[in-house]
Design an enzyme around this catalytic site. Structure first.
Site, PDB file in Angstrom:
ATOM      1  N   TYR A  50       0.845  -1.286  -0.186  1.00  0.00           N
ATOM      2  CA  TYR A  50      -0.171   0.175   0.007  1.00  0.00           C
ATOM      3  C   TYR A  50       0.881   1.152  -0.127  1.00  0.00           C
ATOM      4  O   TYR A  50       0.894   2.107  -0.869  1.00  0.00           O
ATOM      5  CB  TYR A  50      -0.817  -0.109   1.145  1.00  0.00           C
ATOM      6  CG  TYR A  50      -1.929  -1.305   1.490  1.00  0.00           C
ATOM      7  CD1 TYR A  50      -2.286  -1.986   0.217  1.00  0.00           C
ATOM      8  CD2 TYR A  50      -2.628  -1.197   2.843  1.00  0.00           C
ATOM      9  CE1 TYR A  50      -3.349  -3.017   0.349  1.00  0.00           C
ATOM     10  CE2 TYR A  50      -3.540  -2.561   2.705  1.00  0.00           C
ATOM     11  CZ  TYR A  50      -4.096  -3.054   1.526  1.00  0.00           C
ATOM     12  OH  TYR A  50      -4.589  -4.104   1.630  1.00  0.00           O
ATOM     13  N   SER A  51       1.550   1.667   1.152  1.00  0.00           N
ATOM     14  CA  SER A  51       2.169   2.951   1.354  1.00  0.00           C
ATOM     15  C   SER A  51       3.243   3.005   0.402  1.00  0.00           C
ATOM     16  O   SER A  51       4.189   1.990   0.041  1.00  0.00           O
ATOM     17  CB  SER A  51       2.789   2.964   2.800  1.00  0.00           C
ATOM     18  OG  SER A  51       1.762   2.951   3.815  1.00  0.00           O
ATOM     19  N   SER A  89       5.689  -5.426   5.821  1.00  0.00           N
ATOM     20  CA  SER A  89       5.798  -6.365   6.372  1.00  0.00           C
ATOM     21  C   SER A  89       5.689  -7.795   5.646  1.00  0.00           C
ATOM     22  O   SER A  89       4.988  -8.067   4.826  1.00  0.00           O
ATOM     23  CB  SER A  89       4.641  -6.573   7.803  1.00  0.00           C
ATOM     24  OG  SER A  89       4.832  -5.587   8.283  1.00  0.00           O
ATOM     25  N   GLU A 119      -7.527  -5.234   8.205  1.00  0.00           N
ATOM     26  CA  GLU A 119      -6.343  -5.056   8.822  1.00  0.00           C
ATOM     27  C   GLU A 119      -6.704  -4.227  10.308  1.00  0.00           C
ATOM     28  O   GLU A 119      -5.607  -4.598  11.197  1.00  0.00           O
ATOM     29  CB  GLU A 119      -5.496  -4.069   8.099  1.00  0.00           C
ATOM     30  CG  GLU A 119      -4.210  -3.716   8.481  1.00  0.00           C
ATOM     31  CD  GLU A 119      -3.229  -2.790   7.523  1.00  0.00           C
ATOM     32  OE1 GLU A 119      -1.998  -2.680   7.921  1.00  0.00           O
ATOM     33  OE2 GLU A 119      -3.699  -2.416   6.547  1.00  0.00           O
TER      34      GLU A 119
END
Length: 387
Positions: free
Chosen positions: A109-110, A142, A225
């Site tokens: 995502y980020s 992660s 999440e």
């Protein structure tokens, strides 16, 4: 089924089937086929049609027996997102291997320039026949080193407003053009990674939802999440870190000889009050059938869990005093408190920062006006950029 019937059913099944010496792959197959891996899902999608509360009863009984394999209906973001929004073909092809532990996943995502404003992402995916070609960079990922798939958001249309040009993919990680670099953290771990993607491919059959409709898919994945992070915050993520509940704080204070300190008792009570309110709020989120309300309540729950972890670290520091400045095996108590203090920031950032969650709660719960959006209808390629 009643809760007691569920409890009796799962206990009987575990007694008849669980063997600690069994091959883990064989055990995963048994759990999957019996419907215990995702017990709150529909029977046609490998579940048992139980409630979320009953799914947690199943998880408790599995944990009591020391048996792995359940809880994927809460903890497996890859499978949960596909269960809600994937096509039947995607579900049949991608979910079973993930639930059985044959494939692993990560979150892409980020980006360095798109964290809090995730809709500002610049990783691009361009259609090429039956595939999409992806180029860009992700960060704070992660488990990227071991993942088989990444839940990827990428820009597929630069000529529409930023929220409208994003697509969501189940991206194959093990291919040329994917480079993973670990990030060394302040607590001594390297849980997060940078991921560099250069001309890597993802088949169109792994597109979740419609092209340009990825933002709505992402909101579902983020809600899962946030729920997962709340669950993780209730348990120890490391043997180095003490539990974040009132009983453990009381025992720590008793061992340190300061349980009679009125200030420490008051601080322990405050942590327990936060935890109680958060439990009630979580129950409300589970009870509602309104997906938007549930997502908003989970955002509130994530803020609460972040606060609980920070407050717990603060109380533990007050309990152990100067020892909280020590770390390493020679000072196990100080090391545990130090680790919790540093690691508490994980929940303040991951899954959307506390500030973003407060915006969600302010706008959707309190009815406060949204922040000004002068570029709301501006095509993404026309947005001002510092790069």
């Amino acid at each position: 089924m009643t809760d007691d019937q569920v409890r009796e059913d799962v206990r009987a099944w575990l007694a008849a089937n669980w063997d600690p010496a069994m091959d883990r792959a064989r055990w995963a197959d048994l759990v999957f086929e019996a419907g215990w891996a995702v017990p709150s899902w529909e029977p046609q999608w490998w579940g048992r049609g139980l409630s979320d509360r009953q799914s947690r009863i199943v998880a408790t009984e599995f944990a009591a027996a020391g048996a792995p394999g359940t809880g994927h209906d809460r903890a497996n973001l890859f499978a949960c997102t596909l269960h809600d929004l994937g096509t039947d073909e995607q579900k049949h092809r991608l979910i079973p291997p993930s639930i059985r532990g044959e494939t692993k996943w990560c979150l892409l995502y980020s980006e360095p320039g798109a964290g809090s404003d995730l809709a500002g992402l610049r990783t691009r995916a361009e259609r090429d026949g039956d595939d999409w070609v992806v180029n860009g960079q992700k960060v704070w990922t992660s488990f990227a080193k071991t993942a088989d798939y990444g839940l990827l958001v990428a820009r597929t249309d630069w000529d529409v407003p930023k929220h409208n040009g994003i697509s969501f993919f189940m991206f194959p990680m093990r291919q040329p053009g994917v480079e993973v670099r670990p990030i060394h953290q302040i607590n001594g771990e390297s849980e997060f990674n940078e991921v560099f993607i250069s001309d890597a491919r993802v088949p169109d059959t792994n597109l979740v939802g419609q092209p340009g409709g990825g933002w709505s898919v992402l909101q579902v994945a983020l809600a899962y999440e946030r729920r997962l992070m709340g669950d993780l915050a209730r348990t120890s993520r490391s043997a180095r870190k003490p539990q974040a509940d009132a009983d453990s704080l009381i025992e720590m204070a008793r061992s340190a000889g300061n349980l009679d300190d009125s200030l420490i008792r008051q601080e322990i009570g405050r942590v327990e009050a936060y935890a109680a309110v958060n439990r009630w709020n979580t129950q409300r989120a589970k009870a509602t059938t309104d997906r938007a309300e549930a997502a908003t309540l989970l955002a509130l729950g994530k803020i609460a869990m972040s606060r609980i972890l920070h407050e717990t670290a603060k109380v533990q520091t007050e309990i152990v005093g100067p020892e909280a400045m020590l770390c390493g095996p020679d000072s196990p108590v100080g090391d545990a408190v130090t680790f919790r203090t540093l690691n508490a920031y994980f929940t303040s950032i991951g899954g959307g920062t506390d500030q973003i969650q407060r915006n969600i709660v302010g706008e959707r719960v309190l009815g406060l006006p949204k922040e000004p959006e002068p570029y709301r209808d501006t095509p993404f390629r026309e947005l001002p950029s510092s790069s």
